[in-house]
Design an enzyme around this catalytic site. Structure first.
Site, short mmCIF file in Angstrom:
data_model
loop_
_atom_site.label_atom_id
_atom_site.label_comp_id
_atom_site.label_asym_id
_atom_site.label_seq_id
_atom_site.Cartn_x
_atom_site.Cartn_y
_atom_site.Cartn_z
N LYS A 7 0.84 -1.20 0.00
CA LYS A 7 0.00 0.00 0.00
C LYS A 7 0.87 1.25 0.00
O LYS A 7 1.92 1.30 0.65
CB LYS A 7 -0.92 -0.02 1.22
N SER A 38 -9.69 2.06 2.77
CA SER A 38 -8.79 2.78 1.89
C SER A 38 -7.80 1.88 1.15
O SER A 38 -7.13 2.32 0.21
CB SER A 38 -8.00 3.81 2.71
N SER A 90 -10.11 -0.55 6.90
CA SER A 90 -9.53 -0.34 5.57
C SER A 90 -8.83 -1.55 4.96
O SER A 90 -8.45 -1.53 3.80
CB SER A 90 -8.55 0.83 5.60
#
Length: 487
Positions: free
Chosen positions: A79, A154, A178
């Site tokens: 990420k 996210s 997330s």
């Protein structure tokens, strides 16, 4: 051989037995990324040359016996809010568009230390603020199951990359769901570990008391091995807990386990398909010998306001450093120092980030600190106590991950409050610092995935992973992919 039918551990075994080379596997994934990225946009940065160079070096160390990990040579994505030395780490924001760290996050470094090949940085909601991966400065990530829908957020890029076979596994971060929510939306497995078990060093902060790095992959076995690799105490992280590193073998025995289903997770707004899938999953556990009971946790209804007050307050503080001078995007045109701050932050941050900064600044202001922020901390303590009481009787809890399956792109921003409420099933876990595991448990009437959430006691990931393992041994939802549905 179609290597994309393999899990991360299955690929690792074939690399170790020399059936597949690391460079061969890496090239195959990079080709898949090149083919699919125009449609899905799972990555912000793909480091093709660097990944192939890593692959060559990893192969040598596997051959020499230096790398023994089951994950050695397996290509992975990270990420875009985890620092990677010399590799763009932007948090999917214009504010950090040109940032290349001089060090690597501990969790990423631990993977590299056992021979992981890092392909690049996955797309995300800007500064991890969002539930859909639509707030990224670099564009929207689309759900591989249906490109008209979001992948969640996210960590949407990380989830979509696994679902689209653009990585064998990924790292995500979870502040209020997330990892778990996009895992549910994309039909993969995701683990949010207990707060403090995985180092946050090198993770660019959203809300420091809630953020936690965790693994996302095809199945529980993969997630377990990744978790074992990245967990452990880290002196570089003041929030890291000095707890024994995980060492256990997965077990599918559910006989005698007591499972609670909090009825508050099935209130207004939950889709009938989601509710049906979760209760069918409960029946699976009963068939495996577990006892399942409905319970009540009234304080859960206060989780959303408590979470957004606490998270936005911490975000306001954490993001104050990005002023165009110390860190971040610097405006080219400005009148004076104050205007430089104003222009740099106005240009560098997107609308959702600005909104949360403003909320955080408001609840921390002298006139409202006690009325809002202090109250949120009190509610946080009550929620934790509620979970402690539940775990006095039950081994783990079983809930939906989200009230609905993945919404269509653009839908969530028509009603921001509704978007925030979509986190109702996940945020309380972060407020209490607990572990949460999501495994696929079905499809809705439109063919979109539904995820089952398992919540456990702090530092008791073993129980959750065993429970997820047992469910995946008894079902085949985790083996279904967008490609199999299309066929």
């Amino acid at each position: 051989m179609d290597i994309f039918q393999l899990s991360a551990l299955e690929l690792g075994k074939k690399i170790k037995s020399k059936e597949i080379g690391v460079v061969e596997a890496t090239k195959a994934v990079l080709e898949n990324i090149e083919k699919k990225e125009p449609e899905y946009h799972c990555y912000v940065t793909v480091c093709k040359k660097e990944a192939l160079k890593q692959a060559e070096e990893v192969q040598k160390k596997i051959d020499s016996g230096e790398y023994q990990s089951p994950l050695a040579g397996v290509p992975a994505g990270v990420k875009d809010n985890m620092c990677t030395k010399g590799m763009q780490t932007s948090c999917s924001s214009r504010m950090l568009e040109t940032f290349k760290p001089v060090y690597t996050a501990t969790a990423v470094q631990k993977l590299q230390n056992v021979g992981a090949v890092i392909l690049g940085k996955t797309n995300m909601d800007e500064f991890a603020m969002g539930s859909t991966s639509e707030t990224s400065y670099f564009g929207i990530t689309k759900n591989p199951w249906n490109t008209e829908h979001v992948p969640g957020g996210s960590s949407g890029g990380s989830a979509a990359a696994v679902a689209a076979k653009e990585a064998f596994y990924t790292l995500g971060s979870d502040t209020g769901g997330s990892i778990r929510q996009p895992a549910s939306y994309c039909g993969i497995t995701g683990l949010k570990p207990t707060y403090g078990t995985v180092s946050r060093y090198g993770l660019i902060a959203y809300a420091s008391s809630l953020d936690q790095i965790g693994p996302m992959a095809k199945n529980v076995e993969d997630v377990t091995e990744i978790y074992k690799t990245i967990a452990g105490h880290d002196n570089k992280d003041s929030t890291s807990v000095n707890h024994p590193s995980p060492s256990f073998t997965l077990c599918e025995d559910m006989k005698g386990k007591k499972i609670g289903i909090p009825i508050e997770f099935f209130g207004e707004g939950i889709d009938a398909d989601v509710k049906e899938a979760i209760y069918k999953a409960a029946k699976v556990y009963e068939s495996l010998g577990a006892e399942v009971e409905e319970i009540s946790m009234p304080t859960i209804k206060y989780a959303i306001p408590a979470y957004y007050i606490a998270a936005c307050a911490e975000a306001s503080s954490n993001l104050s450093r990005y002023d165009g001078i110390k860190y971040g995007h610097c405006a080219e045109k400005y009148d004076d120092l104050v205007d430089l701050y104003y222009q740099s932050r106005s240009e560098g941050f997107g609308s959702e980030v600005k909104k949360r900064i403003l909320i955080g600044a408001f609840v921390l202001s002298s006139g409202y600190y006690d009325a809002y922020y202090n109250k949120a901390l009190q509610v946080k303590a009550l929620i934790k106590q509620s979970y402690d009481d539940a775990f006095g009787k039950y081994d783990f809890l079983l809930t939906p991950t989200a009230p609905t399956t993945a919404p269509k792109i653009g839908e969530s921003f028509k009603d921001t409050l509704k978007m925030y409420l979509s986190d109702i099933c996940t945020v309380s876990v972060n407020l209490a610092g607990l572990p949460g595991l999501v495994v696929p448990c079905g499809l809705d009437k439109t063919g979109l995935p539904i995820g089952l959430q398992l919540i456990g006691k702090a530092f008791n990931e073993e129980t959750l992973l065993n429970a997820g393992f047992a469910f995946q041994k008894a079902t085949d939802f985790h083996t279904v992919s967008p490609e199999t549905i299309a066929k």
